[in-house]
Design an enzyme around this catalytic site. Sequence first.
Site, PDB file in Angstrom:
ATOM      1  N   ARG A 240      -0.305  -9.113  13.393  1.00  0.00           N
ATOM      2  CA  ARG A 240      -0.775  -7.909  12.438  1.00  0.00           C
ATOM      3  C   ARG A 240      -1.569  -8.687  11.545  1.00  0.00           C
ATOM      4  O   ARG A 240      -2.588  -8.275  11.045  1.00  0.00           O
ATOM      5  CB  ARG A 240       0.180  -7.428  11.985  1.00  0.00           C
TER       6      ARG A 240
ATOM      7  N   LYS B  71       0.862  -1.279   0.028  1.00  0.00           N
ATOM      8  CA  LYS B  71       0.043  -0.053   0.140  1.00  0.00           C
ATOM      9  C   LYS B  71       0.729   1.371   0.060  1.00  0.00           C
ATOM     10  O   LYS B  71       0.657   2.126  -0.797  1.00  0.00           O
ATOM     11  CB  LYS B  71      -1.176   0.130   1.237  1.00  0.00           C
TER      12      LYS B  71
ATOM     13  N   ARG C  36      11.070  -1.104  11.135  1.00  0.00           N
ATOM     14  CA  ARG C  36      10.110  -0.598  11.929  1.00  0.00           C
ATOM     15  C   ARG C  36       9.903  -1.729  13.120  1.00  0.00           C
ATOM     16  O   ARG C  36       9.921  -2.936  12.860  1.00  0.00           O
ATOM     17  CB  ARG C  36       8.682  -0.851  11.010  1.00  0.00           C
TER      18      ARG C  36
ATOM     19  N   ARG D 141      -9.987   0.090   8.756  1.00  0.00           N
ATOM     20  CA  ARG D 141      -9.593  -1.156   9.109  1.00  0.00           C
ATOM     21  C   ARG D 141     -10.656  -2.089   9.789  1.00  0.00           C
ATOM     22  O   ARG D 141     -10.154  -3.106  10.183  1.00  0.00           O
ATOM     23  CB  ARG D 141      -8.154  -0.995   9.963  1.00  0.00           C
TER      24      ARG D 141
ATOM     25  N   ARG E  54      11.781  -5.482   5.212  1.00  0.00           N
ATOM     26  CA  ARG E  54      11.690  -4.137   4.908  1.00  0.00           C
ATOM     27  C   ARG E  54      12.342  -3.152   5.571  1.00  0.00           C
ATOM     28  O   ARG E  54      12.482  -3.359   6.847  1.00  0.00           O
ATOM     29  CB  ARG E  54      10.027  -3.851   4.916  1.00  0.00           C
TER      30      ARG E  54
HETATM   31  P1  AP5 Z   1       4.799  -1.624   1.986  1.00  0.00           P
HETATM   32  O1  AP5 Z   1       4.639  -0.646   0.942  1.00  0.00           O
HETATM   33  O2  AP5 Z   1       5.564  -0.831   3.145  1.00  0.00           O
HETATM   34  O3  AP5 Z   1       3.494  -2.367   2.570  1.00  0.00           O
HETATM   35  P2  AP5 Z   1       2.152  -1.748   3.345  1.00  0.00           P
HETATM   36  O4  AP5 Z   1       1.171  -2.499   2.615  1.00  0.00           O
HETATM   37  O5  AP5 Z   1       2.107  -0.264   3.303  1.00  0.00           O
HETATM   38  O6  AP5 Z   1       2.713  -2.468   4.565  1.00  0.00           O
HETATM   39  P3  AP5 Z   1       2.322  -2.038   5.983  1.00  0.00           P
HETATM   40  O7  AP5 Z   1       3.193  -2.786   7.036  1.00  0.00           O
HETATM   41  O8  AP5 Z   1       2.806  -0.466   6.057  1.00  0.00           O
HETATM   42  O9  AP5 Z   1       0.900  -2.048   6.306  1.00  0.00           O
HETATM   43  P4  AP5 Z   1       0.112  -2.052   7.884  1.00  0.00           P
HETATM   44  O10 AP5 Z   1      -1.338  -1.890   7.340  1.00  0.00           O
HETATM   45  O11 AP5 Z   1       0.800  -3.181   8.504  1.00  0.00           O
HETATM   46  O12 AP5 Z   1       0.909  -0.772   8.511  1.00  0.00           O
HETATM   47  P5  AP5 Z   1       0.302   0.623   8.813  1.00  0.00           P
HETATM   48  O13 AP5 Z   1       1.585   1.503   8.582  1.00  0.00           O
HETATM   49  O14 AP5 Z   1      -0.719   1.066   8.121  1.00  0.00           O
HETATM   50  O15 AP5 Z   1       5.803  -2.672   1.355  1.00  0.00           O
HETATM   51  C1  AP5 Z   1       6.177  -3.713   2.028  1.00  0.00           C
HETATM   52  C2  AP5 Z   1       7.497  -4.158   2.018  1.00  0.00           C
HETATM   53  O16 AP5 Z   1       7.529  -4.872   0.507  1.00  0.00           O
HETATM   54  C3  AP5 Z   1       8.640  -3.017   1.424  1.00  0.00           C
HETATM   55  O17 AP5 Z   1       9.764  -3.354   1.992  1.00  0.00           O
HETATM   56  C4  AP5 Z   1       8.358  -2.797   0.075  1.00  0.00           C
HETATM   57  O18 AP5 Z   1       9.647  -2.224  -0.765  1.00  0.00           O
HETATM   58  C5  AP5 Z   1       8.297  -4.260  -0.472  1.00  0.00           C
HETATM   59  N1  AP5 Z   1       7.426  -4.365  -1.632  1.00  0.00           N
HETATM   60  C6  AP5 Z   1       6.377  -3.559  -1.929  1.00  0.00           C
HETATM   61  N2  AP5 Z   1       5.866  -4.001  -3.377  1.00  0.00           N
HETATM   62  C7  AP5 Z   1       6.502  -4.715  -3.569  1.00  0.00           C
HETATM   63  C8  AP5 Z   1       6.308  -5.948  -4.771  1.00  0.00           C
HETATM   64  N3  AP5 Z   1       5.675  -5.556  -5.819  1.00  0.00           N
HETATM   65  N4  AP5 Z   1       7.395  -7.023  -4.751  1.00  0.00           N
HETATM   66  C9  AP5 Z   1       8.284  -7.109  -3.885  1.00  0.00           C
HETATM   67  N5  AP5 Z   1       8.486  -6.447  -2.810  1.00  0.00           N
HETATM   68  C10 AP5 Z   1       7.572  -5.368  -2.640  1.00  0.00           C
HETATM   69  O19 AP5 Z   1      -0.284   0.619  10.156  1.00  0.00           O
HETATM   70  C11 AP5 Z   1       0.574   0.321  11.308  1.00  0.00           C
HETATM   71  C12 AP5 Z   1      -0.108   0.046  12.528  1.00  0.00           C
HETATM   72  O20 AP5 Z   1      -0.545   1.217  13.186  1.00  0.00           O
HETATM   73  C13 AP5 Z   1      -0.943  -0.988  12.631  1.00  0.00           C
HETATM   74  O21 AP5 Z   1      -0.749  -2.313  12.853  1.00  0.00           O
HETATM   75  C14 AP5 Z   1      -2.179  -0.426  13.975  1.00  0.00           C
HETATM   76  O22 AP5 Z   1      -1.411  -0.715  14.928  1.00  0.00           O
HETATM   77  C15 AP5 Z   1      -2.047   0.892  13.745  1.00  0.00           C
HETATM   78  N6  AP5 Z   1      -3.123   1.502  12.719  1.00  0.00           N
HETATM   79  C16 AP5 Z   1      -2.903   2.008  11.810  1.00  0.00           C
HETATM   80  N7  AP5 Z   1      -4.106   2.286  11.256  1.00  0.00           N
HETATM   81  C17 AP5 Z   1      -5.024   1.930  11.925  1.00  0.00           C
HETATM   82  C18 AP5 Z   1      -6.403   1.947  12.108  1.00  0.00           C
HETATM   83  N8  AP5 Z   1      -6.987   2.686  10.959  1.00  0.00           N
HETATM   84  N9  AP5 Z   1      -7.102   1.547  13.059  1.00  0.00           N
HETATM   85  C19 AP5 Z   1      -6.568   1.047  14.188  1.00  0.00           C
HETATM   86  N10 AP5 Z   1      -5.099   0.791  14.015  1.00  0.00           N
HETATM   87  C20 AP5 Z   1      -4.446   1.390  13.005  1.00  0.00           C
HETATM   88 MG    MG Z   2       2.440   1.054   4.914  1.00  0.00          MG
END
Ligand code: AP5
Ligand code: MG
Length: 241
Positions: A165, A13, A154, A88, A127
Amino acid sequence: MNLLLYGAPGSGKGTQANMLRTHFGIPHIATGDMLRAEIQAGTALGRQAQPILAAGQYVSDEIMIGIVRHRLGKPDCAPGFIMDGFPRTVPQAEALDDLMHELGKRFDRVIYLKVPVEELLHRLSGRLVCPTCQRTYPPQTTACAADGSALVQREDDKPEAVRPRIEIYLDKTVPVLDHYRHERLVSEIDGRGTIDEISSQVLAAVNGKHSSPLMGKSPAAGRAQGALPEKPGDGAKTKTA
Ligand code: AP5
Ligand code: MG
């Protein structure tokens, strides 16, 4: 242009949001990045959120809805935005409907990046992120391409937080997809392939050249169509996201 990126942790994402914000010149609203900024700044919200993120759990709906309400009211969102990480839960999705209605906005497309669990685990364990601008990078990258900062892992990419997660995503976030399917807004994209290949498919979906279900013409996409159930109840809960 109002876009929503949906997918499991590690599905890409943030990576695709970076591309979209450059392409369309609209802000990337990433609730995880916002929470990490609060943690880094040592605010009261950050202190409350830190152990929740570290354990791979979700911050309360009430807090998250308040954060998003505040952010979407800012003037830079007027021409459009890319939402990443919200909603979410089903209550968050319902609150976002109300908020969008109040603001006189609607989503143009929901992009669902669909990636098998084994690949998610592999990506998250390697990552790297920029502590300054939050951009994400694959393993072995040395510095942020945007600001030159040294990259870090992270806290919630440590092994003890990654599985919780994915479990909470399957339990609480998978049902959110149905919410948008009913509105026929979802484009499914097989998230396996190079970042550039996925970006092309994302742009095609956003520009309306394809309209779901499951985009992508590679053999991997074909396999995904037959082999990747979406909900825990569809089977293979630990295999798919
Ligand atoms: P990346 O693009 O970083 O993936 P992502 O989908 O953004 O993954 P996240 O870990 O950021 O998602 P998340 O939903 O767990 O975390 P968030 O920060 O939202 O890609 C991942 C890796 O893969 C990278 O190294 C990239 O280079 C690689 N990659 C990408 N595309 C690729 C490809 N095609 N091929 C190979 N490699 C590739 O949330 C974090 C925390 O915040 C949550 O766990 C929760 O505690 C809290 N939180 C956030 N929002 C809420 C909410 N709405 N409600 C409650 N808690 C929340
Ligand atoms: Mg992300």
